[in-house]
Design a protein around this motif. Structure first.
Motif: not given
Length: 143
Positions: A20-29, A109-127
């Motif tokens: 609904n919020k256009n976020n990333e959802f992961e199931i991590r093992f 019990d299952y060594d699982l992590r559900f995770s919700t994250s906000y990801e965005r491409v950033d053209d302005k950032s410089k490393i």
């Protein structure tokens, strides 16, 4: 693996909220490590386990697209997340992505992590220092 109704409800709620919020959802093992005396907890998602391969095999039956990338992960001092320099191995294109973790739900019990994250491409950032990464992840992404 047979998750209880409680975990299924959490999964449905987090997945629905993410979509609904256009976020990333992961199931991590992975594997949880905990030291109760030091009140330290960590989750290592770089462990290959049998359940991951079972799920991957099931999902391969669905129409999908695969992309091979190298992710250079840098610490993001401004947020609870990280900065990724993602190199697409098919054409050597690069992009910078900012990732901020919104919520996690751990199932020990299952060594699982559900995770919700906000990801965005950033053209302005410089490393500033490309060699100052914390880790490199070689990934085969399935979409």
């Amino acid at each position: 693996m047979n998750l209880s109704d409680k975990y299924i409800e959490v999964l449905k709620r987090m997945l629905s909220d993410s979509l609904n919020k256009n976020n990333e959802f992961e199931i991590r093992f992975g594997k949880f490590y905990q030291d109760k005396e030091k009140q330290y907890k960590s989750f290592d998602s770089n462990i290959e386990i049998e359940n991951f391969y079972k799920l991957k095999s099931m999902l391969k039956q669905i129409e999908h697209f695969e992309t091979v990338t190298d992710e250079y992960i840098y610490k993001n001092d401004q947020n609870t997340g990280n900065i990724k320099r993602i190199v697409n191995k098919s054409d050597n294109s690069e992009m910078i992505m900012i990732k901020n973790v919104i919520k996690t739900y751990d199932i020990y019990d299952y060594d699982l992590r559900f995770s919700t994250s906000y990801e965005r491409v950033d053209d302005k950032s410089k490393i500033l220092n490309l060699q100052n990464y914390e880790i490199i992840r070689k990934k085969m992404r399935t979409t």
